[in-house]
Write a protein that holds these residues in place. Structure first.
Motif, PDB file in Angstrom:
ATOM      1  N   HIS A 238     105.204  22.303  14.133  1.00  0.00           N
ATOM      2  CA  HIS A 238     105.254  23.392  15.128  1.00  0.00           C
ATOM      3  C   HIS A 238     104.448  24.593  14.630  1.00  0.00           C
ATOM      4  O   HIS A 238     103.712  25.225  15.404  1.00  0.00           O
ATOM      5  CB  HIS A 238     106.704  23.787  15.393  1.00  0.00           C
ATOM      6  CG  HIS A 238     106.845  24.879  16.409  1.00  0.00           C
ATOM      7  ND1 HIS A 238     107.848  25.824  16.366  1.00  0.00           N
ATOM      8  CD2 HIS A 238     106.078  25.196  17.487  1.00  0.00           C
ATOM      9  CE1 HIS A 238     107.707  26.658  17.374  1.00  0.00           C
ATOM     10  NE2 HIS A 238     106.646  26.303  18.065  1.00  0.00           N
ATOM     11  N   PHE A 239     104.575  24.901  13.351  1.00  0.00           N
ATOM     12  CA  PHE A 239     103.799  26.001  12.771  1.00  0.00           C
ATOM     13  C   PHE A 239     102.302  25.717  12.881  1.00  0.00           C
ATOM     14  O   PHE A 239     101.518  26.599  13.275  1.00  0.00           O
ATOM     15  CB  PHE A 239     104.183  26.195  11.306  1.00  0.00           C
ATOM     16  CG  PHE A 239     103.235  27.081  10.546  1.00  0.00           C
ATOM     17  CD1 PHE A 239     103.182  28.443  10.783  1.00  0.00           C
ATOM     18  CD2 PHE A 239     102.357  26.532   9.600  1.00  0.00           C
ATOM     19  CE1 PHE A 239     102.287  29.263  10.094  1.00  0.00           C
ATOM     20  CE2 PHE A 239     101.457  27.339   8.909  1.00  0.00           C
ATOM     21  CZ  PHE A 239     101.420  28.703   9.160  1.00  0.00           C
ATOM     22  N   VAL A 240     101.877  24.512  12.557  1.00  0.00           N
ATOM     23  CA  VAL A 240     100.450  24.158  12.611  1.00  0.00           C
ATOM     24  C   VAL A 240      99.929  24.285  14.038  1.00  0.00           C
ATOM     25  O   VAL A 240      98.848  24.825  14.278  1.00  0.00           O
ATOM     26  CB  VAL A 240     100.227  22.732  12.070  1.00  0.00           C
ATOM     27  CG1 VAL A 240      98.787  22.283  12.326  1.00  0.00           C
ATOM     28  CG2 VAL A 240     100.533  22.682  10.575  1.00  0.00           C
ATOM     29  N   GLN A 241     100.691  23.811  15.002  1.00  0.00           N
ATOM     30  CA  GLN A 241     100.281  23.898  16.406  1.00  0.00           C
ATOM     31  C   GLN A 241     100.168  25.357  16.856  1.00  0.00           C
ATOM     32  O   GLN A 241      99.211  25.739  17.546  1.00  0.00           O
ATOM     33  CB  GLN A 241     101.282  23.152  17.296  1.00  0.00           C
ATOM     34  CG  GLN A 241     101.286  21.644  17.097  1.00  0.00           C
ATOM     35  CD  GLN A 241     102.443  20.975  17.816  1.00  0.00           C
ATOM     36  OE1 GLN A 241     103.248  21.637  18.472  1.00  0.00           O
ATOM     37  NE2 GLN A 241     102.544  19.658  17.679  1.00  0.00           N
ATOM     38  N   THR A 242     101.139  26.184  16.456  1.00  0.00           N
ATOM     39  CA  THR A 242     101.122  27.602  16.832  1.00  0.00           C
ATOM     40  C   THR A 242      99.937  28.311  16.188  1.00  0.00           C
ATOM     41  O   THR A 242      99.237  29.094  16.839  1.00  0.00           O
ATOM     42  CB  THR A 242     102.433  28.282  16.394  1.00  0.00           C
ATOM     43  OG1 THR A 242     103.539  27.588  16.954  1.00  0.00           O
ATOM     44  CG2 THR A 242     102.461  29.735  16.842  1.00  0.00           C
ATOM     45  N   PHE A 243      99.701  28.020  14.915  1.00  0.00           N
ATOM     46  CA  PHE A 243      98.580  28.635  14.198  1.00  0.00           C
ATOM     47  C   PHE A 243      97.254  28.259  14.855  1.00  0.00           C
ATOM     48  O   PHE A 243      96.373  29.111  15.033  1.00  0.00           O
ATOM     49  CB  PHE A 243      98.596  28.184  12.736  1.00  0.00           C
ATOM     50  CG  PHE A 243      97.610  28.904  11.862  1.00  0.00           C
ATOM     51  CD1 PHE A 243      97.997  30.022  11.142  1.00  0.00           C
ATOM     52  CD2 PHE A 243      96.298  28.469  11.754  1.00  0.00           C
ATOM     53  CE1 PHE A 243      97.090  30.702  10.331  1.00  0.00           C
ATOM     54  CE2 PHE A 243      95.381  29.138  10.956  1.00  0.00           C
ATOM     55  CZ  PHE A 243      95.781  30.256  10.241  1.00  0.00           C
ATOM     56  N   LYS A 244      97.119  27.014  15.236  1.00  0.00           N
ATOM     57  CA  LYS A 244      95.868  26.543  15.828  1.00  0.00           C
ATOM     58  C   LYS A 244      95.608  27.204  17.177  1.00  0.00           C
ATOM     59  O   LYS A 244      94.462  27.499  17.521  1.00  0.00           O
ATOM     60  CB  LYS A 244      95.901  25.026  15.976  1.00  0.00           C
ATOM     61  CG  LYS A 244      94.561  24.423  16.389  1.00  0.00           C
ATOM     62  CD  LYS A 244      94.613  22.907  16.381  1.00  0.00           C
ATOM     63  CE  LYS A 244      93.261  22.312  16.773  1.00  0.00           C
ATOM     64  NZ  LYS A 244      93.293  20.833  16.760  1.00  0.00           N
ATOM     65  N   ARG A 245      96.670  27.450  17.955  1.00  0.00           N
ATOM     66  CA  ARG A 245      96.505  28.100  19.253  1.00  0.00           C
ATOM     67  C   ARG A 245      95.960  29.521  19.086  1.00  0.00           C
ATOM     68  O   ARG A 245      95.170  29.992  19.896  1.00  0.00           O
ATOM     69  CB  ARG A 245      97.841  28.158  20.005  1.00  0.00           C
ATOM     70  CG  ARG A 245      98.203  26.882  20.721  1.00  0.00           C
ATOM     71  CD  ARG A 245      99.251  27.124  21.796  1.00  0.00           C
ATOM     72  NE  ARG A 245     100.476  27.697  21.247  1.00  0.00           N
ATOM     73  CZ  ARG A 245     101.497  26.973  20.808  1.00  0.00           C
ATOM     74  NH1 ARG A 245     101.428  25.645  20.837  1.00  0.00           N
ATOM     75  NH2 ARG A 245     102.574  27.558  20.338  1.00  0.00           N
ATOM     76  N   VAL A 246      96.378  30.196  18.013  1.00  0.00           N
ATOM     77  CA  VAL A 246      95.957  31.583  17.795  1.00  0.00           C
ATOM     78  C   VAL A 246      94.597  31.660  17.118  1.00  0.00           C
ATOM     79  O   VAL A 246      93.737  32.472  17.498  1.00  0.00           O
ATOM     80  CB  VAL A 246      97.019  32.343  16.964  1.00  0.00           C
ATOM     81  CG1 VAL A 246      96.527  33.738  16.577  1.00  0.00           C
ATOM     82  CG2 VAL A 246      98.328  32.434  17.734  1.00  0.00           C
ATOM     83  N   HIS A 247      94.364  30.829  16.100  1.00  0.00           N
ATOM     84  CA  HIS A 247      93.153  30.945  15.275  1.00  0.00           C
ATOM     85  C   HIS A 247      92.095  29.875  15.568  1.00  0.00           C
ATOM     86  O   HIS A 247      91.042  29.854  14.922  1.00  0.00           O
ATOM     87  CB  HIS A 247      93.529  30.891  13.791  1.00  0.00           C
ATOM     88  CG  HIS A 247      94.350  32.061  13.344  1.00  0.00           C
ATOM     89  ND1 HIS A 247      93.821  33.313  13.177  1.00  0.00           N
ATOM     90  CD2 HIS A 247      95.677  32.154  13.038  1.00  0.00           C
ATOM     91  CE1 HIS A 247      94.776  34.150  12.772  1.00  0.00           C
ATOM     92  NE2 HIS A 247      95.906  33.464  12.685  1.00  0.00           N
ATOM     93  N   ASN A 248      92.400  28.984  16.508  1.00  0.00           N
ATOM     94  CA  ASN A 248      91.440  27.947  16.918  1.00  0.00           C
ATOM     95  C   ASN A 248      91.072  26.979  15.791  1.00  0.00           C
ATOM     96  O   ASN A 248      90.007  26.346  15.831  1.00  0.00           O
ATOM     97  CB  ASN A 248      90.156  28.581  17.478  1.00  0.00           C
ATOM     98  CG  ASN A 248      90.436  29.403  18.714  1.00  0.00           C
ATOM     99  OD1 ASN A 248      91.175  28.971  19.599  1.00  0.00           O
ATOM    100  ND2 ASN A 248      89.858  30.592  18.780  1.00  0.00           N
TER     101      ASN A 248
END
Length: 259
Positions: A238-248
């Motif tokens: 979940h953290f990885v998915q959230t990080f990717k949404r913000v930082h691409n």
């Protein structure tokens, strides 16, 4: 104290920020849009933004590259005590912000002085700081003569909510907690964030937490799982998915690019 730094779209904070000192932003490449107390200001190459302390700024996200030089100034260091009482103290947190434009005849000399101050601060001359201080004193003189940009209603409430979020950036805050920090209802809190930053309170919380995650990845040797744990995520995926949404990009790809 007087310091200077160079920032790009990858190194500048994209959330709300407020400074305890005075700043001069000189755009040297590209363009960017900044929200200052909820008002959009577009900065093009050669323009300068002068920020009074306490202004609430937010750099809009952009895919286009830009570069700015930021000078941090404590105006109390620019003058002798007698002059401080007359020309500094009365203006603290009252002059708002000012945008200097190269097309404006009255701003050309000021922009030239800003560029000279930046060059001196970046040089290794024995008299660099002295020269820059003299030039910044001239800029300050010009600045305090401009019509101040008044702060809109709700400025203090918004600052309190932003400060609360940043002071609790390892927690998953609720809308009720954020609204309470500003003394607002949940609906009013949402309207504030929409007006001041085109975002929602909880979306901004997520951005702040992911900005902290980015700093931890760049400045520490913590694993992705450890970073996720510090930010209160029970699921690494979940953290990885959230990080990717913000930082691409994924946390590991982000860390690799920054090193």
């Amino acid at each position: 104290m007087i310091t200077v730094e160079t920032c790009t779209e990858r190194r500048i904070e994209t959330g709300f920020t407020t400074s305890s000192n005075f700043q001069i932003w000189l755009v040297t490449k590209g363009r960017l849009t900044v929200r200052i107390n909820g008002t959009h200001v577009r900065l093009d190459p050669g323009m300068a933004l002068m920020l009074d302390c306490g202004q609430l700024t937010k750099v809009e996200r952009t895919a286009a590259p830009f570069q700015i030089t930021i000078v941090h100034v404590d105006p109390y260091d620019l003058f002798a005590p007698a002059l401080v009482e007359r020309y500094v103290a009365p203006y603290i947190e009252t002059i708002g912000y000012y945008v200097a434009h190269p097309a404006a005849p009255t701003d050309k000399a000021t922009l030239h002085t800003i560029e000279k101050a930046v060059r001196r601060l970046k040089s290794d001359s024995a008299f660099a700081l002295l020269d820059a201080t003299l030039q910044l004193a001239v800029i300050w003189r010009y600045w305090i003569q401009q019509t101040p940009a008044t702060r809109p209603p709700g400025h203090d409430r918004m600052k309190r909510m932003i400060s609360y979020i940043h002071n609790h950036d390892t927690m998953k805050l609720t809308l009720e907690e954020i609204a309470a920090a500003g003394g607002l209802s949940r609906a009013e809190c949402c309207r504030y964030f929409s007006k001041w930053g085109d975002t929602s309170p909880l979306a901004y919380v997520q951005d702040v937490r992911m900005q902290r995650a980015a700093r931890l990845l760049c400045e520490t040797y913590l694993s992705v799982a450890e970073v996720a744990n510090q930010l209160g995520f029970t699921s690494v995926s979940h953290f990885v998915q959230t990080f990717k949404r913000v930082h691409n990009r994924t946390p590991l790809a982000f860390r690799k690019q920054k090193t």
